[in-house]
Scaffold this motif. Structure first.
Motif, PDB file in Angstrom:
ATOM      1  N   ILE A 141       7.073 -14.423  -6.972  1.00  0.00           N
ATOM      2  CA  ILE A 141       7.413 -13.145  -6.331  1.00  0.00           C
ATOM      3  C   ILE A 141       6.484 -12.935  -5.152  1.00  0.00           C
ATOM      4  O   ILE A 141       5.268 -13.073  -5.270  1.00  0.00           O
ATOM      5  N   LYS A 142       7.055 -12.550  -4.040  1.00  0.00           N
ATOM      6  CA  LYS A 142       6.273 -12.270  -2.845  1.00  0.00           C
ATOM      7  C   LYS A 142       6.472 -10.813  -2.437  1.00  0.00           C
ATOM      8  O   LYS A 142       7.475 -10.204  -2.759  1.00  0.00           O
ATOM      9  N   ASN A 143       5.498 -10.263  -1.706  1.00  0.00           N
ATOM     10  CA  ASN A 143       5.608  -8.874  -1.237  1.00  0.00           C
ATOM     11  C   ASN A 143       6.761  -8.717  -0.255  1.00  0.00           C
ATOM     12  O   ASN A 143       7.050  -9.623   0.509  1.00  0.00           O
ATOM     13  N   THR A 186       0.822  -1.216   0.000  1.00  0.00           N
ATOM     14  CA  THR A 186       0.000   0.000   0.000  1.00  0.00           C
ATOM     15  C   THR A 186       0.853   1.262   0.000  1.00  0.00           C
ATOM     16  O   THR A 186       0.584   2.217  -0.749  1.00  0.00           O
ATOM     17  N   LYS A 187       1.893   1.292   0.825  1.00  0.00           N
ATOM     18  CA  LYS A 187       2.766   2.461   0.923  1.00  0.00           C
ATOM     19  C   LYS A 187       3.419   2.774  -0.414  1.00  0.00           C
ATOM     20  O   LYS A 187       3.463   3.942  -0.847  1.00  0.00           O
ATOM     21  N   GLU A 188       3.932   1.751  -1.087  1.00  0.00           N
ATOM     22  CA  GLU A 188       4.619   1.963  -2.363  1.00  0.00           C
ATOM     23  C   GLU A 188       3.660   2.494  -3.432  1.00  0.00           C
ATOM     24  O   GLU A 188       4.029   3.353  -4.245  1.00  0.00           O
ATOM     25  N   ILE A 213       2.156   6.916  -6.958  1.00  0.00           N
ATOM     26  CA  ILE A 213       1.102   7.721  -7.582  1.00  0.00           C
ATOM     27  C   ILE A 213       1.287   9.197  -7.273  1.00  0.00           C
ATOM     28  O   ILE A 213       1.237  10.052  -8.175  1.00  0.00           O
ATOM     29  N   VAL A 214       1.538   9.515  -5.997  1.00  0.00           N
ATOM     30  CA  VAL A 214       1.736  10.916  -5.605  1.00  0.00           C
ATOM     31  C   VAL A 214       2.987  11.475  -6.277  1.00  0.00           C
ATOM     32  O   VAL A 214       2.991  12.610  -6.792  1.00  0.00           O
ATOM     33  N   GLY A 215       4.068  10.686  -6.295  1.00  0.00           N
ATOM     34  CA  GLY A 215       5.306  11.135  -6.928  1.00  0.00           C
ATOM     35  C   GLY A 215       5.110  11.428  -8.408  1.00  0.00           C
ATOM     36  O   GLY A 215       5.626  12.430  -8.927  1.00  0.00           O
ATOM     37  N   THR A 263       8.974   7.659 -13.264  1.00  0.00           N
ATOM     38  CA  THR A 263       8.585   6.807 -12.137  1.00  0.00           C
ATOM     39  C   THR A 263       8.812   5.343 -12.472  1.00  0.00           C
ATOM     40  O   THR A 263       9.313   4.570 -11.644  1.00  0.00           O
ATOM     41  N   ALA A 264       8.462   4.946 -13.694  1.00  0.00           N
ATOM     42  CA  ALA A 264       8.659   3.554 -14.116  1.00  0.00           C
ATOM     43  C   ALA A 264      10.136   3.186 -14.127  1.00  0.00           C
ATOM     44  O   ALA A 264      10.514   2.071 -13.735  1.00  0.00           O
ATOM     45  N   GLY A 265      10.978   4.109 -14.574  1.00  0.00           N
ATOM     46  CA  GLY A 265      12.419   3.848 -14.595  1.00  0.00           C
ATOM     47  C   GLY A 265      12.972   3.622 -13.202  1.00  0.00           C
ATOM     48  O   GLY A 265      13.810   2.739 -12.989  1.00  0.00           O
ATOM     49  N   ILE A 266      12.505   4.417 -12.242  1.00  0.00           N
ATOM     50  CA  ILE A 266      12.945   4.253 -10.858  1.00  0.00           C
ATOM     51  C   ILE A 266      12.470   2.917 -10.303  1.00  0.00           C
ATOM     52  O   ILE A 266      13.202   2.214  -9.601  1.00  0.00           O
ATOM     53  N   MET A 267      11.230   2.543 -10.633  1.00  0.00           N
ATOM     54  CA  MET A 267      10.708   1.240 -10.202  1.00  0.00           C
ATOM     55  C   MET A 267      11.547   0.098 -10.750  1.00  0.00           C
ATOM     56  O   MET A 267      11.815  -0.885 -10.050  1.00  0.00           O
ATOM     57  N   CYS A 268      11.939   0.213 -12.021  1.00  0.00           N
ATOM     58  CA  CYS A 268      12.756  -0.836 -12.629  1.00  0.00           C
ATOM     59  C   CYS A 268      14.101  -0.928 -11.933  1.00  0.00           C
ATOM     60  O   CYS A 268      14.596  -2.017 -11.657  1.00  0.00           O
ATOM     61  N   PHE A 269      14.694   0.221 -11.621  1.00  0.00           N
ATOM     62  CA  PHE A 269      15.973   0.253 -10.914  1.00  0.00           C
ATOM     63  C   PHE A 269      15.858  -0.437  -9.554  1.00  0.00           C
ATOM     64  O   PHE A 269      16.770  -1.153  -9.122  1.00  0.00           O
ATOM     65  N   LEU A 270      14.708  -0.239  -8.887  1.00  0.00           N
ATOM     66  CA  LEU A 270      14.474  -0.826  -7.569  1.00  0.00           C
ATOM     67  C   LEU A 270      13.883  -2.235  -7.654  1.00  0.00           C
ATOM     68  O   LEU A 270      13.597  -2.850  -6.641  1.00  0.00           O
ATOM     69  N   ARG A 271      13.679  -2.730  -8.880  1.00  0.00           N
ATOM     70  CA  ARG A 271      13.209  -4.091  -9.162  1.00  0.00           C
ATOM     71  C   ARG A 271      11.784  -4.374  -8.680  1.00  0.00           C
ATOM     72  O   ARG A 271      11.479  -5.441  -8.164  1.00  0.00           O
ATOM     73  N   TYR A 272      10.908  -3.390  -8.852  1.00  0.00           N
ATOM     74  CA  TYR A 272       9.478  -3.603  -8.590  1.00  0.00           C
ATOM     75  C   TYR A 272       8.790  -3.975  -9.896  1.00  0.00           C
ATOM     76  O   TYR A 272       8.911  -3.254 -10.892  1.00  0.00           O
TER      77      TYR A 272
END
Length: 256
Positions: free
Chosen positions: A254-256, A139-141, A146-148, A181-190
């Motif tokens: 994949i798990k949370n 939920t936090k992510e 979205i806000v970012g 935002t998507a690029g940052i997510m990819c870097f962080l492996r989400y």
């Protein structure tokens, strides 16, 4: 044979092995990925030869082919995406500058910093590190992402409209915000990045479609965005970023 000659040959062998290893990263993809790339190649080639061939159209053609190969490599978690992304980003920066879509230039710079260079630096370990350390949003992510995205959209749209002659600042800005935002997510492996990539592709399609209609770009960039959307949808079913694709490759869920 003296030591210096031996050392030079050893370095050459390691370099040769590196490029051989990179080339092998093009193997073992889902068949759907190859089909999509050859479709993109045929489509983009038809666009190129049906229009006046200029420096811009040739560079755009090269960028779209390598860009498609790059996103398919990310889809397949193959580390060659770093080099493919770096070269295609240079081509897209040229196209964005010619079209005055300035935020698309910053978008490519963001990709270089968050995606291409980190992969190139850790290219030997990226495949396994990525496959084995993927995460999903809680939920936090979701809230932060979205806000970012909305904050980046508002700030970048205002600034690019105020300080440049970008003729499409707010469309440019929403594409930039989602892609960053998507690029940052990819870097962080989400793996949730693919929701953002899909939205990014749709807004890039709108951006480059309008840009083409206004005479500021070739049709190739709009078609490229459409290909990216197809790749993003494809990723949900065949990519190791999601459990359906992981099952096909015998990987843990994949798990949370």
């Amino acid at each position: 044979m003296d030591n210096s000659t031996s050392l030079q040959e050893d370095r050459k062998e390691r370099k040769d092995n590196y490029f051989v290893w990179l080339f092998k990263q093009l193997h073992g993809w889902p068949v759907q990925n190859y089909m999509l790339w050859f479709f993109a190649f045929g489509f983009q080639l038809a666009i190129l030869i049906q229009n006046k061939i200029t420096t811009l159209t040739v560079i755009t053609f090269i960028g779209t082919l390598l860009g498609t190969l790059c996103v398919l490599a990310i889809n397949a978690t193959k580390a060659i995406n770093g080099w493919l992304g770096l070269i295609s980003a240079a081509c897209f920066i040229y196209a964005g500058l010619a079209a005055k879509n300035y935020l698309s230039i910053f978008e490519q710079i963001a990709y270089i910093l968050t995606l291409d260079l980190p992969v190139i630096i850790s290219v030997r370990s990226w495949n396994d590190d990525t496959k084995n350390h993927l995460r999903k949003f809680g939920t936090k992510e979701w809230i932060v992402a979205i806000v970012g995205t909305l904050v980046v959209y508002a700030v970048s749209g205002y600034l690019i409209g105020k300080f440049t002659n970008d003729p499409r600042p707010w469309i440019d800005a929403i594409s930039f915000a989602i892609s960053l935002t998507a690029g940052i997510m990819c870097f962080l492996r989400y793996n949730n990045q693919y929701f953002w990539w899909t939205a990014s592709g749709i807004f890039q399609l709108i951006l480059w479609g309008i840009t083409y209609a206004q005479g500021d770009a070739t049709l190739a960039m709009a078609v490229n965005s459409l290909i990216y959307v197809v790749n993003d949808v494809l990723a949900f079913t065949v990519s190791p970023w999601f459990n359906m694709g992981r099952k096909r490759e015998g990987l843990k869920s994949i798990k949370n």
